[in-house]
Motif scaffolding. Structure first.
Motif, short mmCIF file in Angstrom:
data_model
loop_
_atom_site.label_atom_id
_atom_site.label_comp_id
_atom_site.label_asym_id
_atom_site.label_seq_id
_atom_site.Cartn_x
_atom_site.Cartn_y
_atom_site.Cartn_z
N THR A 1 41.84 37.62 32.17
CA THR A 1 41.33 36.36 31.62
C THR A 1 42.39 35.27 31.72
O THR A 1 43.52 35.45 31.26
CB THR A 1 40.90 36.55 30.15
OG1 THR A 1 39.92 37.60 30.09
CG2 THR A 1 40.30 35.27 29.62
N ARG A 2 42.01 34.15 32.31
CA ARG A 2 42.87 32.98 32.42
C ARG A 2 42.04 31.74 32.07
O ARG A 2 40.83 31.70 32.29
CB ARG A 2 43.43 32.83 33.84
CG ARG A 2 44.29 33.98 34.31
CD ARG A 2 45.61 34.02 33.56
NE ARG A 2 46.48 35.07 34.06
CZ ARG A 2 46.47 36.33 33.63
NH1 ARG A 2 45.60 36.68 32.69
NH2 ARG A 2 47.30 37.22 34.12
N LEU A 3 42.71 30.72 31.55
CA LEU A 3 42.02 29.49 31.22
C LEU A 3 41.69 28.68 32.47
O LEU A 3 40.68 27.96 32.50
CB LEU A 3 42.86 28.65 30.25
CG LEU A 3 43.05 29.25 28.85
CD1 LEU A 3 43.93 28.34 28.01
CD2 LEU A 3 41.71 29.48 28.16
N GLU A 4 42.54 28.78 33.50
CA GLU A 4 42.24 28.05 34.72
C GLU A 4 41.25 28.84 35.57
O GLU A 4 41.18 30.07 35.49
CB GLU A 4 43.52 27.79 35.51
CG GLU A 4 44.23 29.04 36.02
CD GLU A 4 45.20 29.63 35.01
OE1 GLU A 4 45.94 30.57 35.38
OE2 GLU A 4 45.19 29.16 33.85
N CYS A 5 40.50 28.13 36.39
CA CYS A 5 39.49 28.76 37.22
C CYS A 5 40.14 29.46 38.41
O CYS A 5 41.02 28.88 39.06
CB CYS A 5 38.49 27.73 37.75
SG CYS A 5 37.54 26.91 36.45
N PRO A 6 39.74 30.69 38.72
CA PRO A 6 40.26 31.35 39.92
C PRO A 6 39.67 30.71 41.17
O PRO A 6 38.66 30.00 41.09
CB PRO A 6 39.78 32.79 39.75
CG PRO A 6 38.57 32.70 38.89
CD PRO A 6 38.82 31.54 37.96
N PRO A 7 40.26 30.93 42.33
CA PRO A 7 39.73 30.35 43.57
C PRO A 7 38.35 30.93 43.91
O PRO A 7 37.97 32.01 43.45
CB PRO A 7 40.78 30.73 44.61
CG PRO A 7 41.49 31.94 44.04
CD PRO A 7 41.48 31.74 42.56
N GLU A 8 37.63 30.19 44.72
CA GLU A 8 36.33 30.65 45.18
C GLU A 8 36.52 31.91 46.04
O GLU A 8 37.57 32.10 46.65
CB GLU A 8 35.64 29.55 45.98
CG GLU A 8 35.31 28.32 45.16
CD GLU A 8 34.31 28.58 44.06
OE1 GLU A 8 33.57 29.59 44.16
OE2 GLU A 8 34.26 27.80 43.09
N PRO A 9 35.54 32.82 46.09
CA PRO A 9 34.17 32.63 45.59
C PRO A 9 33.96 32.92 44.11
O PRO A 9 32.86 32.77 43.60
CB PRO A 9 33.39 33.64 46.44
CG PRO A 9 34.37 34.75 46.68
CD PRO A 9 35.71 34.08 46.84
N GLU A 10 35.01 33.38 43.40
CA GLU A 10 34.82 33.67 41.98
C GLU A 10 34.59 32.39 41.19
O GLU A 10 33.59 32.22 40.50
CB GLU A 10 36.04 34.43 41.44
CG GLU A 10 36.20 35.83 42.04
CD GLU A 10 37.42 36.53 41.51
OE1 GLU A 10 38.40 35.84 41.17
OE2 GLU A 10 37.40 37.76 41.41
N GLY A 11 35.53 31.48 41.26
CA GLY A 11 35.38 30.18 40.64
C GLY A 11 35.34 30.22 39.12
O GLY A 11 35.68 31.22 38.48
N CYS A 12 34.89 29.09 38.56
CA CYS A 12 34.86 28.95 37.11
C CYS A 12 33.82 29.85 36.44
O CYS A 12 33.95 30.18 35.26
CB CYS A 12 34.59 27.49 36.73
SG CYS A 12 35.94 26.37 37.18
#
Length: 307
Positions: A111-122
């Motif tokens: 779990t992170r507050l920032e969005c992971p890179p696509e394709p996962e994303g926010c």
């Protein structure tokens, strides 16, 4: 006048299994547990050993809680060759420890507050945050069951519902953490003294599992000797054994004559034998305290094997 369709011994279904405080807590465990692993499996995602452990813990707790509710609701638990009170108390404590570990591990690694890179994303981040919240709720509900079913002073109840019985589950759980650290390149085979410590952990773990197993299966009352006294004697011996390990392990791992007091240079954190040795040392002291508390509390209870 009762219906002629009612069985002679009362109704087949036990509504109290789902309407009592403990029953309601178990229904919440099912709801929160199902929500947690569904969120993770759908979009949250998991990988590596840490994620597999979390998913396994949630699925195991959910499945066994479902069986507990089903057996109590249909009264089929009376057909099992188990001490049901001991079994449910032991499982509630184990599930509390598993869910607490998963509630810490999953947010820590996924779990992170920032969005992971696509394709996962926010979207994946939001699912992981939601799963972390429900994982915490799973832990709270299992801890609540332990509190609700724990033995009160002067109350005659199952041994596993007492503080001494609950501590047995904690001791076995901590021993599993120690074993995990030992097999992760701890180099315990270098000295006979550290091998002695491994033998201490193994003997005490086996003894604790035997005590729990005898209590859960209801065999404690069928033995030809006072089982409660044997348990107290075993706990006293376990305290002495863990005391020896608490002295020997740090000396042969961190004393400059045999080991290294601090992390060696060029030894990356997380994949260094020194880390495993430190984990074993910490949890050796933790389990020593648990066994000592168990011994102290066991003087205040009387074991009732037939419950």
């Amino acid at each position: 006048m009762g219906s002629t369709m009612d069985p002679p011994g009362g109704p087949y279904l036990n509504l109290g299994a789902v309407t009592s405080p403990v029953g309601t807590t178990r229904l919440l465990q099912l709801a929160f547990g199902c929500t947690t692993f569904s969120l993770v499996a759908h979009r949250g995602g998991f990988d590596a050993a840490y994620g597999t452990f979390c998913m396994s813990a949630w699925c195991f707790c959910f499945a066994l809680t479902g069986l507990v509710v089903a057996f109590e609701f249909t009264r089929l638990h009376g057909c099992l060759r188990l001490s049901w009170g001991n079994f449910t108390a032991a499982f509630a404590m184990l599930a509390t420890l598993l869910s607490a570990t998963a509630a810490i591990v999953y947010p820590l690694y996924f779990t992170r507050l920032e969005c992971p890179p696509e394709p996962e994303g926010c979207t994946a981040r939001d699912f992981r945050l939601a799963a972390s919240v429900f994982a915490a709720l799973v832990f709270v509900t299992y801890a609540t069951e332990v509190v609700l079913t724990r033995a009160r002073p002067g109350q005659v109840t199952s041994y596993m519902a007492t503080v001494s019985g609950l501590l047995k589950i904690v001791q076995a759980f901590v021993a599993c953490i120690i074993f995990g650290a030992l097999v992760h390149d701890s180099r315990y085979g270098r000295f006979v003294a550290t091998q002695w410590c491994v033998a201490v952990y193994s003997v005490c773990f086996i003894g604790t599992v035997v005590v729990v197993g005898m209590s859960v299966t209801g065999r404690a009352g069928t033995l030809g000797f006072p089982f409660d006294r044997i348990v107290v004697v075993y706990t006293f011996l376990a305290v002495l054994l863990y005391l020896s390990a608490a002295v020997v392990w740090p000396v042969f791992c961190f004393d400059p004559k045999y080991g290294t007091p601090s992390r060696p240079s060029g030894c990356p954190q997380g994949s260094c034998p020194w880390d495993s040795q430190l984990v074993v040392a910490i949890f050796t002291y933790v389990n020593f305290l648990f066994y000592a508390a168990d011994l102290a509390y066991s003087q205040r209870i009387r074991f009732v094997p037939s419950l």
